[in-house]
Design an enzyme around this catalytic site. Structure first.
Site, PDB file in Angstrom:
ATOM      1  N   SER A 256      24.329   2.528  19.990  1.00  0.00           N
ATOM      2  CA  SER A 256      25.790   2.763  20.793  1.00  0.00           C
ATOM      3  C   SER A 256      25.849   3.585  21.807  1.00  0.00           C
ATOM      4  CB  SER A 256      26.555   3.524  19.479  1.00  0.00           C
ATOM      5  OG  SER A 256      25.908   4.768  18.987  1.00  0.00           O
TER       6      SER A 256
ATOM      7  N   ASP B 198      33.588  11.586  19.423  1.00  0.00           N
ATOM      8  CA  ASP B 198      33.678  11.292  17.961  1.00  0.00           C
ATOM      9  C   ASP B 198      33.114  12.350  17.207  1.00  0.00           C
ATOM     10  OD1 ASP B 198      31.566   9.798  17.917  1.00  0.00           O
ATOM     11  OD2 ASP B 198      32.593   8.034  17.696  1.00  0.00           O
TER      12      ASP B 198
ATOM     13  N   HIS C 179      29.090  10.773  18.846  1.00  0.00           N
ATOM     14  CA  HIS C 179      28.882  10.146  20.242  1.00  0.00           C
ATOM     15  C   HIS C 179      29.526  11.202  21.154  1.00  0.00           C
ATOM     16  CE1 HIS C 179      29.191   6.427  17.846  1.00  0.00           C
ATOM     17  NE2 HIS C 179      27.838   6.384  18.238  1.00  0.00           N
TER      18      HIS C 179
END
Length: 349
Positions: free
Chosen positions: A37, A324, A327
């Site tokens: 990610s 978040d 991340h």
């Protein structure tokens, strides 16, 4: 006369400098990225997985405020490295259905949020394994050959920068499912050995300039601090960070050996120390908050829990290291890229 000669000399220097810059950028025709990610720019959007972020407030600081599938408020390292190389301001996701052959020439990212070096990680998360990303890379090269010829494909293989970034999901999540087979040290070693195997396979497919990111201090992300860092203290989770350090300690010398063995350049890119220092000393880097994310209350919100219905999302994400609960923000990524890549990029030209 002297003035005219001076002007001509300055003009010559300016032209030479500009040509050198253009030449430097021209030696890196494309950026090709594999991983999770941190590098995903939208490959999960059409997958049957809960690990998605193609909805607000993700992307609120991306150009146009678009939620593109990047796990951040804005751009991610794939984009920022591409910009640093002078290639493009953003890097497309290979799985984007609107991608045209021409869009492939400056590179793509195959990264898929939630994946890892351990094949089990991708199975658990229903995302694209790093090994399947290699299969998509073969398709990418085949498409380049089909539309632009063998010579162009070879130029991309010989001169592009290939980036590999994974391990966080393995360490933070899959280890628990694999703990009947491994202890913390042996699992970290297994992951590092898998990373080396991945680089070997990528090199076999023709890649010549490969940079591999270290593990990050995953024990310091807000989610891990909330769940395992103590109810009141929410400290970094040392066993997780120690696993990341073990992974790095195994990976770094292995890649150094590989660099000597294979033709081309194999780089170990240490991001652990920079991110850890940012988290421990946020004010030093211009941040105000390091132990929780901007989205929601910042302690658990990720993916669908970070949504536009949550009224607690901060208004100034650039003050936060994390977007978040897992991340970093675009600004945090930018600080990392600026601090690290000048050190490493000189080795790939």
């Amino acid at each position: 006369m002297k003035f005219q000669l001076l002007c001509l000399a300055l003009l010559f220097i300016a032209v030479e400098t500009n040509a050198a810059k253009q030449g430097k950028n021209a030696t890196i025709p494309a950026l090709i990225v594999f991983g999770d990610s941190i590098m995903d720019t939208g490959n999960n959007n059409r997958l049957p997985t809960f690990l998605k972020c193609n909805f607000p407030p993700y992307g609120k600081d991306f150009p146009g405020g678009l939620a593109t599938g990047r796990f951040s408020d804005g751009r991610v390292p794939s984009d920022l490295i591409a910009e640093k190389l002078g290639i493009a301001k953003s890097l497309p996701a290979f799985m984007n259905p609107n991608l045209k052959p021409q869009d492939l020439l400056k590179g793509v990212t195959f990264a898929s949020g939630g994946t890892g070096y351990d094949p089990l990680t991708a199975k658990i998360m229903s995302v694209i394994s790093v090994w399947d990303q290699l299969t998509y890379f073969k398709q990418y090269i085949s498409t380049i050959k089909q539309h632009f010829g063998e010579k162009k494909a070879q130029d991309i293989l010989d001169h592009s920068f290939f980036v590999v970034c994974s391990s966080s999901n393995d360490l933070a999540h899959t280890f628990m499912a694999q703990s009947h087979k491994y202890d913390r040290t042996s699992y970290a070693n297994f992951l590092a050995d898998s990373a080396v195997k991945f680089v070997r396979e990528l090199h076999k497919l023709g890649a010549k300039k490969i940079g591999v990111f270290s593990a990050v201090p995953v024990g310091c992300v807000p989610l891990q601090r909330t769940v395992f860092g103590g109810l009141f203290t929410r400290g970094c989770v040392k066993p997780l960070n120690n696993m990341a350090k073990q992974f790095n300690a195994r990976l770094s010398p292995a890649l150094e050996s590989l660099d000597k063995e294979l033709d081309g350049v194999i780089l170990y890119i240490d991001v652990y120390d920079t991110l850890f220092d940012m988290i421990q000393h946020p004010a030093k880097y211009g941040f105000e908050v390091a132990d929780r994310g901007c989205c929601g209350r910042g302690s658990l919100a990720i993916s669908y829990m970070c949504n536009s219905l949550n009224p607690f999302t901060c208004s100034n994400s650039s003050a936060y290291i994390f977007w978040d609960s897992y991340h970093p923000t675009e600004r945090a990524y930018q600080v990392m890229v600026d601090n690290l890549l000048d050190k490493y990029l000189s080795k790939i030209y």
